[in-house]
Design a protein around this motif. Structure first.
Motif, mmCIF file in Angstrom:
data_model
loop_
_atom_site.group_PDB
_atom_site.id
_atom_site.type_symbol
_atom_site.label_atom_id
_atom_site.label_comp_id
_atom_site.label_asym_id
_atom_site.label_seq_id
_atom_site.Cartn_x
_atom_site.Cartn_y
_atom_site.Cartn_z
ATOM 1 N N SER B 49 0.791 -1.227 0.000
ATOM 2 C CA SER B 49 0.000 0.000 0.000
ATOM 3 C C SER B 49 0.826 1.281 0.000
ATOM 4 C CB SER B 49 -0.922 0.015 1.226
ATOM 5 O OG SER B 49 -0.153 -0.120 2.392
ATOM 6 N N GLY B 50 2.123 1.198 0.242
ATOM 7 C CA GLY B 50 2.920 2.413 0.396
ATOM 8 C C GLY B 50 3.788 2.734 -0.811
ATOM 9 N N VAL B 51 4.933 3.383 -0.574
ATOM 10 C CA VAL B 51 5.763 3.900 -1.671
ATOM 11 C C VAL B 51 6.291 2.827 -2.615
ATOM 12 C CG1 VAL B 51 6.557 6.053 -0.666
ATOM 13 C CG2 VAL B 51 7.738 3.951 -0.085
ATOM 14 N N TYR B 52 6.458 1.599 -2.152
ATOM 15 C CA TYR B 52 7.022 0.567 -3.027
ATOM 16 C C TYR B 52 5.950 -0.352 -3.617
ATOM 17 C CZ TYR B 52 11.296 2.122 -0.752
ATOM 18 O OH TYR B 52 12.317 2.881 -0.260
ATOM 19 N N LYS B 53 4.702 0.076 -3.491
ATOM 20 C CA LYS B 53 3.617 -0.768 -3.970
ATOM 21 C C LYS B 53 3.704 -0.998 -5.480
ATOM 22 C CE LYS B 53 -1.274 -0.547 -4.817
ATOM 23 N NZ LYS B 53 -2.328 0.454 -4.994
ATOM 24 N N ASP B 54 3.945 0.066 -6.241
ATOM 25 C CA ASP B 54 3.886 -0.067 -7.699
ATOM 26 C C ASP B 54 5.072 -0.835 -8.265
ATOM 27 O OD1 ASP B 54 1.579 1.289 -7.504
ATOM 28 O OD2 ASP B 54 2.265 3.136 -8.442
ATOM 29 N N GLY B 245 9.301 9.032 -3.855
ATOM 30 C CA GLY B 245 8.829 10.403 -4.000
ATOM 31 C C GLY B 245 9.936 11.430 -3.840
#
Lengths: 263, 413
Positions: B49-54, B245
């Protein structure tokens, strides 16, 4: 301003800033809306969102301890951020510098990008306009009177409650505008507001809760402290902002421009 | 924030009682049986769900499922692992949550292996659990060299990349290309410091100099003064060690400050998802090291096409890494005839692998680092891009022997 008029500590400002930037980026991607149009459209959309927020949620808690609205807006922040993540993922959306503002100009020894100058000038312009509206117009006078002393304004026949909704919406619109301005220089993603709101909180406390002039002065002060901090002590530049905040609270508990009763 | 903490506390309390329950029931029953609990359980533990999700996240489950399908198709009725289950959990990039989730996966959900685990501190926490429970852990998403260094253990493997390899690929190569003087800007936490150390060593080894190492807060959204400072010594290369980010904040402001024309930008760790989100324009001339690129050759492309059918997006190297790790784990189970951890480790150690992800790959027995050829790439210019996700131009294949340092003397299995 929202705090001054409503006594609501709006913790969702970061989320609204993020929404402003996200809406601009999504409109650019899906409809090709340019930065200039977004600069007008996004604040309008945000104003409507602000009005809805106030009508549907905030107003019901106004009579209770301000802490309830603080919690409400904090909850709204978590909710909005996760909603955006669910819908648009966590990767940043692209937002290029608008055409015509991509160049750089040399001012003696420093070279600035045109966009930076534009953003700075535009912010000053918005400040001046807000200041003029507040000091020179009847609406501004009413808002200021309500900020100063809501009880007495009411006694003088001003319908304070009528102004609550538009003022709240206006505050949210300004946050959205800030988001659009930030989009070309920041990463546009669901988390971009979380950091912003902390700095914002420091600015408001330093300036004095409810003081508009205080917020402007503190904003520039914090910017300078951060910039010099980056130059001299690098990784501690953010800490400096809070050192400044602690010092201000220590010597002027109500903030630089705050009044004792407001604190 | 308080809410998160109390949730985490509650979760660890629950997990703690589960551990006790598992001990009470006699512990793992892997002993002589062929497949424990009659099934092989693959646990995917990463940021959902956070910054490394994608860059990894839920799509890595798709990649692992592809590995399971390929394994079943290859062995059919002869497959040792007949029932294969994939479970997932979100560690939110926090080591304490990773620790709890890993315990839960190994003990309660009977995971035979945990895969992925980005974020170095979280990966190290899971490695400790793997060692204690004597179950496998293959890390793909984290970069720290400590996994195969001071904190290595018999049950932990490091599959895709590490900070040393990124530095050797990018740092060394740029110096050879004329980028002698460097300014490095890094976020002041474990990953940034580790990257800076690796890059400085690589640059100096290749004959370059690091003029400045500039620490920034983490996270941070305003890099203006740091960028001015980085440019003040007129470096040939500016190296940025931020990720996610923060990296995007930095690159946008770097370009606006006009630095792109003055110094080459080298990005320590970049995922293709970063380029996708900012667009190739923003990364003009940027050089970095990639562990794998989907459009490198026909083999990669074929796999990426299959991946796209299922996810509607192109794979990052982490997705391909998860596929490769899961598939080779199942191959090792097949060869060992059991999912007993010690037997599987024996099969994996020293194995030479060539698959869609690993070229000239070797599972080093000495430190369990999986070395392979990696790629020094440049971000394509806008007119070179022929389709979506077609962003990288491979400048050079860096052979495994150059990309990876020899096993660290700190690693004692």
């Amino acid at each position: 301003m929202i705090f001054g008029v409503l006594g609501v500590v709006n913790f969702s400002h970061g989320a609204c800033y993020m929404l402003g930037a996200m809406i601009a980026a999504i409109l650019l991607r899906d409809t090709g809306m340019t930065f200039w149009v977004a600069l007008v459209v996004v604040p309008l959309v945000m104003f409507l969102i602000g009005v809805l927020m106030e009508r549907l949620l905030v107003q019901w808690l106004l009579k209770l301890d301000p802490l309830y609205n603080f919690l409400l807006t904090f909850g709204l922040t978590l909710f909005t951020v996760d909603l955006v993540k669910r819908q648009y993922g966590v990767s940043s959306l692209a937002y290029p510098v608008p055409a015509g503002l991509g160049g750089r100009v040399s001012l003696g020894s420093v070279e600035l990008s045109v966009y930076q100058i534009f953003a700075a000038a535009f912010s000053v312009l918005v400040c001046v306009v807000v200041w003029l509206v507040l000091t020179k117009t009847r609406v501004g006078m009413i808002v200021r009177a309500s900020t100063e002393d809501a009880e007495r304004s009411r006694a003088l026949g001003i319908n304070v409650a009528r102004w609550v909704t538009p003022v709240f919406g206006f505050g949210i619109a300004l946050a959205g505008l800030a988001g659009v301005l930030a989009a070309p220089t920041r990463s546009v993603n669901a988390d971009m507001g979380s950091f912003f709101v902390i700095i914002l909180f420091a600015i408001v406390v330093i300036g004095g809760l409810g003081s508009i002039l205080g917020a402007v002065v503190a904003g520039f002060l914090v910017g300078l402290v951060e910039a010099y901090g980056q130059g001299y002590v690098g990784q501690f530049s953010q800490v400096l902002i809070f050192v400044l905040m602690a010092l201000v609270i220590l010597f002027r508990p109500a903030g630089l421009f705050g009044r004792e009763e407001a604190a | 924030m308080h809410r998160n903490k109390s949730l985490a506390l509650a979760a660890s309390a629950v997990a703690g009682s589960l551990v006790l329950a598992a001990c009470g029931s006699g512990g793992p029953s892997s002993g002589g049986g062929k497949i424990s609990d009659d099934k092989v359980v693959l646990g995917l533990l990463n940021d959902q769900s956070g910054v490394y999700k994608d860059l990894s996240g839920p799509n890595s489950k798709v990649a692992i499922q592809m590995a399971v399908d390929d394994y079943k198709a290859k062995y059919g009725d002869k497959a040792v692992a007949k029932n294969i289950e994939i479970i997932t959990a979100d560690h939110q990039n926090k080591p304490d949550i990773a620790n709890t989730k890993a315990q839960e996966m190994y003990d309660r959900q009977k995971a035979d292996i945990i895969l992925d685990v980005p974020t170095s501190s979280a990966a190290l926490a899971v490695a400790t659990q793997a060692k204690a429970k004597k179950k496998l852990f293959i890390d793909i998403g984290a970069g720290t060299t400590a996994l195969t260094g001071a904190q290595c253990n018999k049950y932990t493997f490091h599959w895709a990349y590490d900070t040393g390899m990124l530095a050797a690929g990018t740092g060394g190569a740029l110096v050879a290309d004329g980028g002698k003087n460097w300014s490095i800007v890094y976020p002041d936490y474990a990953f940034g410091q580790d990257m800076t150390k690796s890059f400085s060593a690589a640059v100096e080894k290749a004959g370059g100099t690091v003029q400045q190492k500039i620490a920034t807060p983490f996270p941070n959204d305003n890099f203006a003064t740091f960028i001015t400072k980085a440019g003040s010594t007129n470096p040939d290369v500016v190296g940025i060690m931020a990720a996610g980010g923060d990296l995007i904040n930095f690159v946008k402001q770097y370009n606006q400050a006009g630095m792109a024309d003055k110094a080459r930008l080298a990005v320590g760790l970049m995922f293709i998802t970063d380029i996708h989100s900012l667009g190739v324009e923003a990364f003009k001339n940027t050089v970095f090291t990639d562990a794998w690129y989907w459009n490198f050759d026909d083999q990669n492309r074929a796999w990426a096409d299959k991946f796209k059918e299922k996810t509607n997006t192109r794979p990052s190297f982490a997705h391909a890494g998860n596929y490769s790790a899961a598939f080779n784990y199942l191959e090792a189970v097949q060869a060992a005839g059991t999912d007993d951890a010690d037997a599987v480790v024996k099969q994996l150690e020293g194995k030479k692998i060539n698959d869609v992800f690993l070229r000239n790959g070797e599972v080093r027995a000495a430190d369990h680092n999986v070395t392979h050829d990696v790629y020094q790439v440049k971000v394509k210019s806008k007119d070179q891009v022929k389709e979506e996700w077609d962003y990288e131009e491979v400048l050079k294949t860096v052979p495994a022997s150059e990309a990876y340092a020899p096993p660290s003397p700190d690693c004692k299995m």
